[in-house]
Design a protein around this motif. Structure first.
Motif, PDB file in Angstrom:
ATOM      1  N   ARG A 123       0.940  -1.225   0.002  1.00 16.37           N
ATOM      2  CA  ARG A 123      -0.008   0.001  -0.033  1.00 16.37           C
ATOM      3  C   ARG A 123       0.923   1.364  -0.153  1.00 16.37           C
ATOM      4  O   ARG A 123       0.529   2.198  -0.876  1.00 16.37           O
ATOM      5  N   MET A 162       1.908   2.246  -3.309  1.00 17.81           N
ATOM      6  CA  MET A 162       0.615   2.601  -3.960  1.00 17.81           C
ATOM      7  C   MET A 162       0.342   4.106  -3.668  1.00 17.81           C
ATOM      8  O   MET A 162       0.018   5.129  -4.644  1.00 17.81           O
ATOM      9  N   VAL A 163       0.388   4.466  -2.396  1.00 15.68           N
ATOM     10  CA  VAL A 163       0.352   5.782  -2.028  1.00 15.68           C
ATOM     11  C   VAL A 163       1.407   6.589  -2.805  1.00 15.68           C
ATOM     12  O   VAL A 163       1.127   7.787  -3.120  1.00 15.68           O
ATOM     13  N   VAL A 194       0.379   7.356  -6.376  1.00 17.24           N
ATOM     14  CA  VAL A 194      -0.815   8.448  -6.639  1.00 17.24           C
ATOM     15  C   VAL A 194      -0.137   9.771  -6.152  1.00 17.24           C
ATOM     16  O   VAL A 194      -0.247  10.833  -6.936  1.00 17.24           O
ATOM     17  N   LEU A 245      -5.107  -0.822  -9.212  1.00 20.25           N
ATOM     18  CA  LEU A 245      -5.634   0.007  -8.093  1.00 20.25           C
ATOM     19  C   LEU A 245      -7.109   0.615  -8.297  1.00 20.25           C
ATOM     20  O   LEU A 245      -7.985   0.237  -7.256  1.00 20.25           O
ATOM     21  N   THR A 256      -6.095  13.638  -7.110  1.00 19.53           N
ATOM     22  CA  THR A 256      -5.310  12.508  -7.217  1.00 19.53           C
ATOM     23  C   THR A 256      -4.475  12.282  -5.863  1.00 19.53           C
ATOM     24  O   THR A 256      -4.244  11.189  -5.461  1.00 19.53           O
ATOM     25  N   PHE A 257      -3.829  13.234  -5.498  1.00 17.37           N
ATOM     26  CA  PHE A 257      -3.173  13.369  -3.941  1.00 17.37           C
ATOM     27  C   PHE A 257      -3.783  12.708  -3.059  1.00 17.37           C
ATOM     28  O   PHE A 257      -5.015  12.834  -2.855  1.00 17.37           O
ATOM     29  N   ASP A 258      -3.088  11.722  -2.373  1.00 22.91           N
ATOM     30  CA  ASP A 258      -3.476  11.234  -1.076  1.00 22.91           C
ATOM     31  C   ASP A 258      -3.526  11.855   0.145  1.00 22.91           C
ATOM     32  O   ASP A 258      -2.319  11.789   0.721  1.00 22.91           O
ATOM     33  N   SER A 311      -2.365  10.710   3.515  1.00 19.32           N
ATOM     34  CA  SER A 311      -1.239  10.107   3.749  1.00 19.32           C
ATOM     35  C   SER A 311      -0.338  11.139   4.474  1.00 19.32           C
ATOM     36  O   SER A 311       0.707  10.840   5.127  1.00 19.32           O
TER      37      SER A 311
END
Lengths: 493, 135
Positions: free
Chosen positions: A122, A125-126, A129, A241, A336-338, A341
Motif C-alpha cells: 500500500r 501505491m500511496v 498516486v 488499483l 489524485t493526491f492522497d 497520507s
C-alpha cells in the motif's frame, strides 16, 4: 447450460442498469474532454491523439475489460512516460510503442501476472498516486507561471468555479462549466492567451487505421521496448488499483487478469488507430460510479459520446485557453493526491513512510512512475526481509546436555545470526537444537545447519540432535542436508 | 411515540455517543426498534483502499456500537448503504417513515465538512421527522 449462464452474466453487465449507465457515461465523456487534451499536451502530441485514444480505449474496454463500470482512456501516468520518446523519435515510434505495450500487457494477462500485483504494498501505491499528482501539477506550471498577471487570474477563477459550483448544482461536471465560461471570457475579453489550438491541431475526424511507419527491426525494438515495459507496468498498476476501488465502491468483484488482457487488446487497437497508450483513470472512474454507472454500457457510452462531442465541438475546443485547462489539471492533481497520507505520515511504521517517500522521490527525479514502483517494491521487500530475519537463539545448559532453542525464520538473511549464536565449546555429551518455533526456508538455511552440526561434531565430543522440525523443514533438510551423509565435512560457506 | 428510530453512524466518536443516546431513548419506549444505518462514502473509496486501517477502524466501531445494543437488549438492525452520506440517510429516513433520527453532530473529517457542509445539518434540514443531533 454454461453458455446460458455466460450470456446472462454478459446481459447483466451490459444492460443491467441502462438508464444509470447512459447518464453517467455522458457525464464522464464531458469530464474526459479536458483531461484527454491536457494529457496529450503533457505527452507532447496533438490533442487529437489523446482524444482518439480515449475514444478507442473506452469503447474497446467496454467489451474486453475485466471490471465493468471502470473508465479507461488516455491518462497522465502514461503520458508522462512518453515525453522523451515522442521528443526524440516522433509519433510513428509512439504508435509502435503503444502496440508493443498492448502485446506485453496481453502476455501479462495470459500468464496471470496480475496476481503479482499483491506484491505492491500500500505504501508504494500511496507513493504512486502522490507522485502522479505532483507530476501532473508540475506539468501545468509552465502554462501559467511567469507569463502575465492575467494567467494567474484565469487559473484562480477556473479553480473557484470548479470548487464552488458543486455547492449549487451537480448536474453538470463543474470543470467543464469552468472551461466553457473561461473560454467565453477569454474570447469576449480579447485577452491574448495561449490556446489549445496554439499547441496542436484538432481535426474533426474519426481515428483511421494505419500501421506505424517504423523499420520493424531490433534497433526499433531496443528504442521502444524500455518505454513499452514501463507503460505496461504503470498501466496495470493504476488499472488494478482503480479496479479494487470500484470493487470496494460497488461491493462486487472483478477479474484482474481479464482486465490486464483487455487493456493489452485496447492498447494494441489504439496503436493501430494513431492513439497513445492508456489505462484506467481513478478520478473518472469514481465520477462514473458516483453518477450511477455500474455496467459496461457506461464505459461504452463515455467513449462514443466523447467522439460525438469532438466531431460537433471540434472548432470550439481549439479556442480553450491553456490556463483554463491548467486550472482543471490542478484540480485533477489535488484529487489524485492522497491527502490522508500526510496525516498518517507520523502514525504509520517508519519503514512505510520511507517506502512512500522513496517512491515519490524516484518518480519526481526520473519522471517515470514505473521506476518509482520498482524502487518502492524492492525497498519494501528489503525492509520485510530485515524485519522477518530477526532470529532468536537461546541456549540452556544442564549437566549432560545443552539445548539450543531457535525462534524465527531461518533463510538467507538470517543464517549469519544463526551461525553466530553457537560457541562450539560445549563439554556435555549431548547437544539438542530445537526447531519447534522455527521454519527452514531455503538452501542457505540448510547449509548453515550443515555447517553448525559438522563443526559441533568436529570441535566437541557431543552427540548432536535436531528436534521439533515441522514437516516442510524436515523435508527440505532431508533433500539438501549433507551433515548426516558419510564423509561429510564442514564446507567453507 | 418514537417507535421506529433511525441511528446514523459513521464510526466516529460522535456517532458512538449518538448510539448511547439512541439506546437511552429506546430503553424508555417499550416495543421500540432501532435501525442503525451506516453509509459508506463513495468519495472516500480511494482513501480506504490506500489506507486499509481506516476501513478496519470503521468496521470495529460498528461492531462496538452493535455490542452496546446487545448488552442493553435493545431491538436493532444494521443497514449498510453506499453513496453520499447526507442524501442517502435523508432518502432512507423519509422512505421508511421513521419517528426519530439520531445522529452525531460531526463526523471524521472537519476539513471536508467545511467544504461540503455537515451531514447532520443536511439531515436535520431535509428529514421529515424529528431529528436529534448529539453534540
Amino acid at each position: 447450460m454454461f453458455l446460458v449462464i455466460m450470456l446472462n452474466k454478459l446481459k447483466m453487465e451490459w444492460f443491467g442498469n441502462v438508464k444509470g449507465d447512459i447518464l453517467s457515461g455522458i457525464v464522464v465523456a464531458l469530464a474526459l474532454i479536458p483531461e484527454a487534451i491536457a494529457f496529450s499536451i503533457i505527452a507532447g502530441v496533438d490533442p487529437m491523439v489523446g482524444l482518439h485514444a480515449s475514444f478507442c480505449i473506452a469503447v474497446v474496454m467496454a467489451f474486453v475489460g475485466g471490471r465493468p463500470a471502470m473508465i479507461s482512456a488516455a491518462t497522465g501516468a502514461m503520458a508522462l512516460l512518453m515525453v522523451t520518446l515522442v521528443k526524440e523519435h516522433g509519433m510513428e515510434y509512439l504508435w509502435a510503442t503503444t502496440i508493443l505495450t498492448g502485446v506485453i500487457q496481453l502476455l501479462f494477462g495470459i500468464f496471470k501476472i496480475a496476481r503479482f500485483m499483491k506484491f505492491i504494498p500500500r505504501s508504494v501505491m500511496v507513493g504512486f498516486v502522490n507522485a502522479l499528482a505532483i507530476l501532473i501539477f508540475m506539468a501545468q506550471v509552465p502554462h501559467f507561471v511567469g507569463i502575465s498577471t492575467m494567467t494567474y487570474v484565469f487559473v484562480a477563477l477556473t479553480l473557484v468555479i470548479i470548487y464552488v459550483l458543486p455547492r449549487f448544482t451537480k448536474a453538470v461536471p463543474s470543470p467543464l462549466v469552468a472551461i466553457v465560461v473561461m473560454t467565453i471570457v477569454a474570447i469576449l475579453g480579447g485577452f491574448n492567451l495561449r490556446t489549445v489550438g496554439d499547441l496542436g491541431e484538432i481535426t474533426k475526424s474519426l481515428p483511421i487505421f494505419s500501421i506505424p511507419n517504423v523499420p520493424w527491426n531490433m534497433e526499433t525494438l531496443s528504442i521502444i521496448f524500455p518505454t513499452a515495459l514501463g507503460l505496461s507496468i504503470v498501466g496495470l498498476t493504476e488499472s488494478l488499483l482503480t479496479a479494487s476501488i470500484v470493487d470496494d465502491m460497488t461491493d462486487t468483484s472483478s477479474n484482474k487478469n481479464q482486465e490486464s488482457r483487455g487493456q493489452g487488446i485496447a492498447n494494441m487497437v489504439v496503436g493501430f488507430f494513431g492513439g497513445m497508450a492508456g489505462c484506467a483513470m481513478i478520478g473518472q472512474t469514481v465520477i462514473n460510479v458516483k453518477s450511477g454507472g455500474r455496467g459496461r454500457l457506461s464505459t461504452f457510452v463515455a467513449g462514443i459520446f466523447l467522439m460525438f462531442l469532438i466531431l460537433v465541438l471540434g472548432d470550439w475546443v481549439v479556442k480553450i485557453p491553456m490556463v483554463a485547462l491548467a486550472g482543471v489539471m490542478i484540480m485533477v492533481s489535488i484529487g489524485t493526491f492522497d491527502w490522508s497520507s500526510l496525516r498518517t505520515l507520523t502514525k504509520v511504521p517508519l519503514t512505510d513512510t520511507v517506502v512512500m517517500l522513496v517512491t515519490v522521490i524516484t518518480v519526481v527525479a526520473t519522471h517515470d512512475l514505473s521506476k518509482g514502483v520498482i524502487a518502492g517494491v524492492i525497498l519494501s521487500a528489503v525492509f520485510f526481509a530485515a524485519k522477518i530475519s530477526k532470529l532468536d537463539v537461546s541456549a540452556k545448559e544442564s549437566e549432560h546436555r545443552t539445548v539450543y532453542k531457535v525462534k524465527g525464520q531461518l533463510f538467507f538473511a538470517s543464517v549469519e545470526d544463526f551461525v553466530n549464536s553457537f560457541t562450539f565449546t560445549e563439554k556435555q555429551d549431548q547437544i539438542l537444537i530445537d526447531f519447534s518455533e522455527a521454519h527452514i526456508w531455503d538452501d542457505s538455511a540448510v547449509a548453515a545447519i550443515d555447517k553448525i552440526v559438522l563443526k559441533l561434531k568436529e570441535q566437541t565430543s557431543a552427540e548432536v540432535k535436531l528436534t521439533g522440525l515441522n514437516d516442510v523443514s524436515e523435508e527440505l533438510l532431508q533433500r539438501l542436508a549433507t551433515y548426516n551423509k558419510p564423509n561429510a565435512r564442514a564446507s567453507a560457506h | 411515540m418514537y417507535q421506529k428510530i433511525l441511528l446514523a453512524v459513521d464510526g466516529s466518536e460522535h456517532s458512538k455517543r449518538a448510539a448511547d443516546h439512541a439506546i437511552q431513548v429506546a430503553s424508555f419506549i417499550p416495543q421500540s426498534t432501532v435501525e442503525i444505518i451506516s453509509v459508506i462514502d463513495l468519495s472516500k473509496a480511494k482513501t480506504e483502499i490506500l489506507h486499509g486501517e481506516l476501513k478496519q477502524k470503521r468496521q470495529q466501531a460498528l461492531e462496538e456500537i452493535k455490542s452496546c445494543f446487545e448488552k442493553k437488549q435493545i431491538a436493532h438492525q444494521l443497514k449498510i448503504e453506499r453513496g453520499d452520506p447526507g442524501p442517502a440517510i435523508v432518502a432512507y429516513a423519509n422512505k421508511n417513515n421513521f419517528d426519530l433520527v439520531v445522529i452525531g453532530s460531526r463526523g471524521l473529517n472537519s476539513l471536508q465538512e467545511m467544504v461540503l457542509g455537515s451531514v447532520s445539518h443536511k439531515v436535520a434540514k431535509r428529514v421529515h421527522c424529528p431529528v436529534m443531533i448529539i453534540k
